[in-house]
Design an enzyme around this catalytic site. Structure first.
Site, PDB file in Angstrom:
ATOM      1  N   ASP A 480       2.313 -11.257  -8.487  1.00  0.00           N
ATOM      2  CA  ASP A 480       2.809 -10.468  -7.364  1.00  0.00           C
ATOM      3  C   ASP A 480       3.729 -11.313  -6.481  1.00  0.00           C
ATOM      4  OD1 ASP A 480       3.052  -8.287  -5.690  1.00  0.00           O
ATOM      5  OD2 ASP A 480       0.904  -7.928  -5.541  1.00  0.00           O
ATOM      6  N   ASP A 550       3.998   0.771  -5.636  1.00  0.00           N
ATOM      7  CA  ASP A 550       2.679   0.921  -5.019  1.00  0.00           C
ATOM      8  C   ASP A 550       2.374   2.393  -4.758  1.00  0.00           C
ATOM      9  OD1 ASP A 550       1.846  -1.661  -5.026  1.00  0.00           O
ATOM     10  OD2 ASP A 550       2.443  -2.111  -2.980  1.00  0.00           O
TER      11      ASP A 550
END
Ligand code: GLA
Length: 738
Positions: A480, A550
């Site tokens: 990430d 997301d």
């Protein structure tokens, strides 16, 4: 195929359906001649190439021939401050302070080996029996002492050409590079294109803008240190009216994950100059005598059959020649990720409970997301401390063993490039962060960025990550990156090299990927950056899939995934079934599954909270995944509804390369009263001579419906099941029976 004609001065790069032609003119300028539908012999193009008369106000060097001065001439790699007033591909400064660039043709050679760039993603020939030819063209700026080698590789089967440039200081003095594009393509005498590019934000990635080109420069890019959610490193041109199936379209895609720039400039004579490369803002590079700089690679394709064919060219190219993971082309394990299930609030028992339910539902991997390390219970600490939070999860090896004992794989989240001030790593190495001395720092999510331009930082991250992966037997990692880059300055570099930090940082990111891949060749790595903030072809060289967004809401995902599919293959798009978060709309579990199935497929919810009916649906979806997801991820992808607008009904279809199976997915966004018609969709990519069964497990074999391929391809299928419900969806599976 590459033809070198006209005494070694005319170059013809020919793919299955396209031709790309350029010419070293008598004064050594590399003139772009043509990029379009395939021709067999372009030599005659030279007879009448160019404007009928020189443009007034064109400046040029003494003795420069041409009815087209440099400011009008279509060029392959334009210089600066030497006659061409449009965007320059190359700008460098010499020690005398001059920024003057004019590189002329020296030589060209066809080479058998496809060159790999150093420390950067580069497409490769691959194992498939494909026709790849390479051309290297050398230009020289005699005055500045700079040599430019333009690299071209022709992937004939995919209608793709890749390009990059190597800039070498052949003088005995220092040269400072200020701008070095990966490629330039000039379309002259052919105008009125429209431009399609990506825009978006967090949770709203890769939306599409489509606008007519206007005079001047229209550009997108990123100075965020990474690709960013806002724009993508790609640009598309199309003729007005181009659709999924009709019209000329061109795509230019950069294999790069840092600051990028993509632009089209329409000049005074309606010529269109396209450039793509590293963003020149925040960039400069010191070249000592004898040193070289390699630009990232880009690839381009042209389709005469609309956006659909353009996307399929790119998907095929990336799957065959760019994504190098051994997972490429392989079915990925169905995963469950605990992020949206627990956020930071979990312990070993909770994770094992989710995993146990996963095993029951035939889910194949558990991914432990943020919060397992240091003393992290929220997003304010511990980044950099990649050892387990013992109080929360005990020993990582024990947890990994527990998951493996259930017959599942085990994945782990890392955010390698980040550091929290509240961390052991920061206390030990405060000098390892990017920050400008004597300036206030900018924080994002309370975190700072590690200086990945420093080799010792990369080595440290490798040591701790490899230690954990090896010790616990980790099968997958999610890499990430959760903030934009600011305060770009490295304590390790002298003042005159601070312009190198952003690019050196990305080279560090690539290096760490490379080291991990080398040490753990079968490790499945998924990229991520607050969702899809670093979704690009550069990362894809190292890792086969990237978390798309997301935003896991299936209705919102329709636009995100369709936009992403314009360039990137379905097999690269991380997509999961979420919980019913949407308070405004009820989205059936089945629909959330069918939308996630157009990605790598997994779950992002607390499996222990599923009721029996949902569990049954999950088992059915997981079975379906094994039955037809190969066709979705490895086949030919067709968007069947207009991706530039939201439609009441969205549809896409995938056909296996061997034409034995096709999967048509239809999703109804909203139900409107007394709808005009039940949607009818054709099923492209079949064999017209074969017969296909519409597989429905609920119907006994003798009553299954069978259709000839040509009927499905042309007349299509009425999707009457979708008539009555909002957010309803249906997957139609076709299997060849002869
Ligand atoms: C990012 C990712 C999410 C999740 C969180 C964890 O936002 O996109 O999927 O991993 O970080 O902090």
């Amino acid at each position: 195929m590459i033809q070198v004609l006209c005494d070694g001065r005319l170059f013809h790069l020919q793919t299955k359906n396209t031709s790309y032609v350029f010419f070293a003119n008598p004064v050594g300028r590399l003139e772009h001649i043509y990029y379009g539908a395939r021709v067999e012999d372009p030599a005659t193009m030279l007879m009448r190439h160019g404007r009928p008369a020189p443009a007034s106000f064109c400046v040029m060097r003494k003795g420069e021939y041409s009815n087209m001065g440099p400011d009008v001439l279509p060029q392959e790699y334009a210089g600066f401050n030497s006659g061409d007033m449009r965007m320059a591909a190359l700008i460098f400064k010499t020690e005398d302070g001059a920024a003057w660039t004019d590189a002329r043709f020296v030589s060209a050679k066809v080479v058998t080996e496809k060159r790999a760039l150093h420390g950067l993603p580069s497409s490769f020939v691959g194992t498939k029996d494909t026709d790849v030819a390479n051309l290297e063209v050398t230009l020289l700026d005699e005055v500045g002492g700079v040599e430019v080698t333009l690299l071209y590789s022709v992937f004939a089967d995919n209608d793709v050409i890749s390009r990059s440039a190597i800039v070498k200081n052949v003088s005995d003095k220092i040269v400072r590079l200020e701008r070095a594009m990966s490629a330039q393509v000039d379309f002259a005498g052919k105008n009125h294109y429209e431009m399609v590019n990506f825009y978006g934000s967090w949770a709203r990635e890769r939306y599409l803008d489509r606008t007519p080109l206007r005079h001047g420069i229209q550009a997108t890019g990123s100075l965020r240190g990474a690709t960013g959610h806002v724009h993508s490193p790609a640009l598309i041109l199309c003729e007005p009216g181009a659709t999924e199936t009709m019209g000329e379209t061109f795509a230019f895609v950069l294999e790069y994950s840092g600051n990028h720039f993509e632009a089209a400039e329409v000049d005074q004579f309606d010529g269109v100059r396209v450039q793509i490369g590293i963003h020149p803002g925040l960039f400069s590079w010191k070249l000592n005598a004898g040193e070289s700089f390699e630009t990232p690679e880009m690839f381009m394709t042209r389709s005469g059959e609309g956006f659909g064919k353009m996307s399929r060219n790119l998907h095929d190219f990336m799957r065959s020649h760019l994504i190098r993971s051994p997972w490429n082309g392989k079915r990925r394990p169905i995963l469950v990720n605990n992020w949206e299930a627990t956020y930071f609030n979990f312990d070993t028992q909770k994770i094992l409970d989710i995993a146990k339910m996963g095993a029951k539902l035939n889910i194949e991997m558990l991914v432990l997301d943020d919060g397992w390390f240091g003393h992290r219970d929220d997003d304010k600490s511990s980044l950099g401390d990649w050892f387990e939070f013992k109080k929360k999860i005990g020993d990582m090896k024990d947890l990994a063993d527990g998951i493996h004992a259930l017959g599942m794989k085990f994945g782990l989240w890392f955010e390698p490039e980040m550091i929290s001030e509240d961390s052991e790593l920061y206390r030990a190495h405060p000098e390892w962060v990017l920050c400008v001395p004597n300036r206030p720092r900018c924080y994002g999510r309370t975190q700072l960025i590690l200086d990945f331009s420093r080799p010792e930082v990369v080595q440290h991250l490798y040591d701790v990550m490899a230690g954990m992966i090896g010790r616990a037997g980790i099968d997958y990692i999610k890499w990430d990156m959760n903030r934009n880059m600011s305060d770009v300055f490295s304590a390790a570099l002298p003042p005159d090299q601070q312009g190198e930090v952003a690019h050196r940082y990305i080279l560090g990111v690539y290096k760490l990927n490379e080291m991990l891949i080398e040490a753990f060749p079968n490790l499945l790595i998924e990229g991520c950056s607050g969702g899809g903030g670093r979704f690009d072809a550069g990362m894809m060289y190292y890792l086969p899939q990237i978390w798309c967004s997301d935003n896991t809401n299936a209705m919102d995902r329709l636009a995100i995934q369709a936009g992403t599919s314009l360039i990137y293959p379905v097999a690269s798009m991380g997509a999961h079934v979420n919980a019913q978060h949407d308070v405004a709309r009820f989205i059936p579990f089945e629909t959330r599954g069918n939308v996630a199935m157009a990605g790598t497929f997994g779950y992002e919810l607390d499996l222990t909270k599923l009721d029996e009916k949902e569990q049954e649906t999950a088992i059915r979806l997981n079975k379906a995944y094994h039955r037809y997801h190969d066709t979705i991820s490895e086949g030919d992808y067709y968007r069947l509804t207009d991706m530039f607008h939201e439609n009441d009904v969205e549809a896409w279809s995938c056909a296996a390369k061997d034409k034995k199976q096709a999967v048509l997915t239809v999703v109804r966004r909203t139900k409107i009263g007394n709808i005009k018609r039940v949607p009818r969709f054709t099923v492209p990519g079949l064999d017209p001579a074969k017969h296909y069964c519409l597989v429905d497990d609920a119907v006994e074999a003798a009553k299954q419906q069978v259709f000839p391929g040509d009927v499905l391809m042309n007349y299509g299928l009425w999707c009457s099941e979708l008539e009555f419900r909002d957010c309803a969806s249906k997957v139609y599976l076709f299997e060849a029976i002869d």
